[in-house]
Design an enzyme around this catalytic site. Sequence first.
Site, PDB file in Angstrom:
ATOM      1  N   GLU A  41     -12.747  15.390  21.692  1.00 50.88           N
ATOM      2  CA  GLU A  41     -13.521  14.263  22.227  1.00 50.88           C
ATOM      3  C   GLU A  41     -14.541  13.707  21.225  1.00 50.88           C
ATOM      4  OE1 GLU A  41     -15.196  15.345  26.024  1.00 50.88           O
ATOM      5  OE2 GLU A  41     -13.358  14.801  27.052  1.00 50.88           O
ATOM      6  N   GLU A  72      -6.856  16.578  29.747  1.00 55.50           N
ATOM      7  CA  GLU A  72      -7.726  17.306  30.678  1.00 55.50           C
ATOM      8  C   GLU A  72      -7.765  16.529  31.984  1.00 55.50           C
ATOM      9  OE1 GLU A  72     -11.589  18.088  29.018  1.00 55.50           O
ATOM     10  OE2 GLU A  72     -10.763  18.673  27.079  1.00 55.50           O
ATOM     11  N   GLU A 104     -20.544  25.533  31.599  1.00 57.70           N
ATOM     12  CA  GLU A 104     -19.585  24.983  32.560  1.00 57.70           C
ATOM     13  C   GLU A 104     -19.231  25.965  33.681  1.00 57.70           C
ATOM     14  OE1 GLU A 104     -16.484  23.267  30.122  1.00 57.70           O
ATOM     15  OE2 GLU A 104     -17.827  21.656  29.498  1.00 57.70           O
TER      16      GLU A 104
HETATM   17  C1  GAL Z   1     -14.552  17.372  28.579  1.00 61.92           C
HETATM   18  C2  GAL Z   1     -14.452  18.343  27.417  1.00 61.92           C
HETATM   19  C3  GAL Z   1     -14.181  19.749  27.875  1.00 61.92           C
HETATM   20  C4  GAL Z   1     -15.063  20.106  29.032  1.00 61.92           C
HETATM   21  C5  GAL Z   1     -14.845  19.105  30.143  1.00 61.92           C
HETATM   22  C6  GAL Z   1     -15.660  19.397  31.370  1.00 61.92           C
HETATM   23  O1  GAL Z   1     -15.334  16.272  28.281  1.00 61.92           O
HETATM   24  O2  GAL Z   1     -13.461  17.966  26.509  1.00 61.92           O
HETATM   25  O3  GAL Z   1     -14.413  20.644  26.816  1.00 61.92           O
HETATM   26  O4  GAL Z   1     -16.382  20.103  28.621  1.00 61.92           O
HETATM   27  O5  GAL Z   1     -15.205  17.833  29.694  1.00 61.92           O
HETATM   28  O6  GAL Z   1     -15.413  18.461  32.384  1.00 61.92           O
END
Ligand code: GAL
Length: 633
Positions: free
Chosen positions: A144, A315, A363
């Site tokens: 990202e 994701e 997280e």
């Molecule tokens: C994305 C990121 C992941 C994780 C995810 C959480 O932006 O690539 O590593 O942080 O968000 O929602």
Amino acid sequence: MKRTLGTCYYPEHWPVEIWEADARRMKETGLTWVRIGEFAWSRLEPLPGELDFDWLDQAIEILGQAGLKVVLGTPTATPPRWMVEKHPDMLAVDANGNPRKFGSRRHYCFSHGGYRQESDRIVTLLAERYGRNPHVGAWQTDNEYGCHDTTISYSDAARAAFRTWLMDRYGSIEALNRAWGNVFWSMEYASFEDIDLPNLTVTEANPSHTLAFRRFSSDQVVSFNKRQADIIRARSDAPTSHNYMGRITDFDHFKVGDDLDIATWDSYPLGFLEDRVGASDEHQRAYARQGDPDFQAFHHDLYRSVGKGRWWVMEQQPGPVNWAPYNPAPLPGMMRLWAWEAYAHGAEAVCYFRWRQAPFAQEQMHAGMLRPDNADAPALLEARKVADELVHAPEVSTLQAPIALLFDYDADFAWATQPHGAGLSYFQAVFDTYKALRKLGLSIDILRSETRDFSGYKVVAAPGLIYMSQDLKAALAETNAHVVLGPRTAARNADMVIPVPLPPDFPGLDVTVSRVESVRPDMPMALKGGGSLVGYREELEGAADVVWELEDGQPAAYRTGNLTYLGGLGDETALKRVYSDLCKQAGVTTMELSGGVRCRDTATQRIWVNYGSEVAATPAGTIEAAGVLFEQK
Ligand code: GAL
């Protein structure tokens, strides 16, 4: 093309004893892909030069033996602590001049030469070791770019590189002074060494300076990524990718995509609705558990274009996340709906983030496919359902849409540099157009502004292209499609200066923008016949035909032949009127979709989704809340 599922996995977070069971369970769920490695630098190189790849060898082997394919990430988004000791000046610097310190992630400046070498080194080691590994089916560079506002850095390294970039672009300081109009406020420079970064000025810096710095910052991302892609390509035949984000516009994704094989993006519909869609409170309440009905589709279409046809969701939101102001749980069925919607737009794979919820660190409140205690979470059950459906589903192939919508990152940089009214945003202008088109039941292709061949399209929408090259003007003037220009078409030259003759100076269309105004969004300017211009309006004059007028009789849009110029930002009603009218002329059928019902055409099917929380009617039958309906053509 067969559609697939996957997940994001962090073997380094879990005891080695459970890796095999995890891999087996992924396979049983029907997953194909597992992305690993993208944050693992401190485990790959605990101390400078002290490498430990054995655990990664083992993880890849276990996953591969279970029948999974690995997407291997390069770990450069998380340089370890020792790296910052070694290169203290590698940290990105914010607009206030403060370093962005170690302790989370993305704490590097794209311009730092030492860090670029470290990136080359670790990527080379990985590519040499795994480039021919049969279990590695794809690569991901970094993670990202731009996340956490990290494209722009006001560091010493950035300053030095920016001066070189300017020298290459302008050749002489006199040319730069002239191009930027630096005589204004005595801003003239005697040498490139005089030029600082455009932060910490007393008031606004010269917009030409700010725009140049944004373009430079974007180019730094492109070149950082290219180095990784080149290193991997030289050592592996597996495709390269990067996972982009929702509504991140501060680097040119098309240019990054030019150096990669696949575009992927990270889709968090509920987080985005809270965080970046820009919707009203009422809309946010109505779709809190489903996400905005158009935001995902817009990015699917955008990244299909960035990936030159090849794209994935890397994701996919699996439940409540941790980072939005509020983090609701999705309605049952949404995790399936999001996957099918992605396939309808041409996704090759949808990977849920993440496999198991981590009970520790930043997280820990982010759901996974498994709960922290290893029990199935709802995402796993919905993924399994999608996997079962995929077994019998026809192959989904994309079709050229009747409508093209141009998207240009450079235009976004320019609007952000000089919005001329609070909240005016290029992204929003394009997204509002997209939403209106989709609510008319249309499938849309998003094209980059370098496109010159518009054949096959019936309508081309090109809102907000504030700088437009002569050859794009010529290509749009020549296409047989109906073309909608404005507002702000060609309103600045390449250096962010108002051109004379005044804009849009467009071949075949006698329209001139004589004056522009921005107004409060709660002062809409009503159009005769319905709809309004909101927030921004242009006064137009010329010999073309007036096709829309404001209630007060002022012209709002002009047309000659298949070229229409719209002098303002239309609300939904106005945009739907403009485009349904043109679609009718072009022989494209439109519908009136309401609530959360949307559709997308593939080569063989029309795939309907219902983002609403109630059963809804479609021309193809009823569709349950959070449901998907497949209409054969
Ligand atoms: C994305 C990121 C992941 C994780 C995810 C959480 O932006 O690539 O590593 O942080 O968000 O929602």
